[in-house]
Design a protein around this motif. Sequence first.
Motif: not given
Length: 246
Positions: A193, A195-198, A203
């Motif tokens: 959730q 890490s979805r937008n960065i 990773e």
Amino acid sequence: MNDEDIIRVYPVIDDEPEKIYEKLESRVFVFEELSENKLVPPGVGDMVLYEELDLLRQNVIALARKYGFGDINHNVGNSLKLKFDKELGSLIYEKMKITPSVAATLPMWQFLNLQLLPDVVFWRWGNSKEHFYSERRNYLGTQWWRYYLFSDSEESLKIYSKLNDAEIAELYERSGSRGLPEHIFEISKWFAQLSRNILIKNEREMFRSVIKRYNAELGFRNYFSLDENDKFSIFKNCFDDTAGLK
């Protein structure tokens, strides 16, 4: 109680696993028919019948054949290997009908890896000793536990289906879950959730670092006194600190 409702236990090995492995290696990991009167029962519980062991083997072999088991000309790629692992975990979880306390019995998994399904383990991992009898990486036991830890809900199984092998390894081997309810599922859900937008450069390293930091934070708290919002807040702080978002 129907037979289907009885919690089963499985045979265990009665020798040093290293010795059984050496004999197995000498015959190039070829399966040998089990002798019913030589199966070693555990200390307590209703041990499966010989016919149930045979059926379990048949079920696993049938699944493995779909992925190329037995076909020397079929090269299984990493994505298919992971798909097989997950389907295998689901299969043995459903068919074996054991409890987590039974699943904690290492000699049982050693029996399954070394005697019931050695050809499948060899097909999947080659002559890697640890996948036959080690505590943390024995193959069938690992797949049972991985599936079990995500089996509470459709949501958790959906997340499990999307995890790659590196992520599963971090969760399963290094999460320090200690059997805490929802712990592994929440980590995987919240990391996905957040890490979805960065953009994350590495990773896996980020995932490992967040897990380590989060578990360190939990070490100062009573896990069972925290509700989901409390835990998410702690996790988000760990994620943001690690990602340099603060």
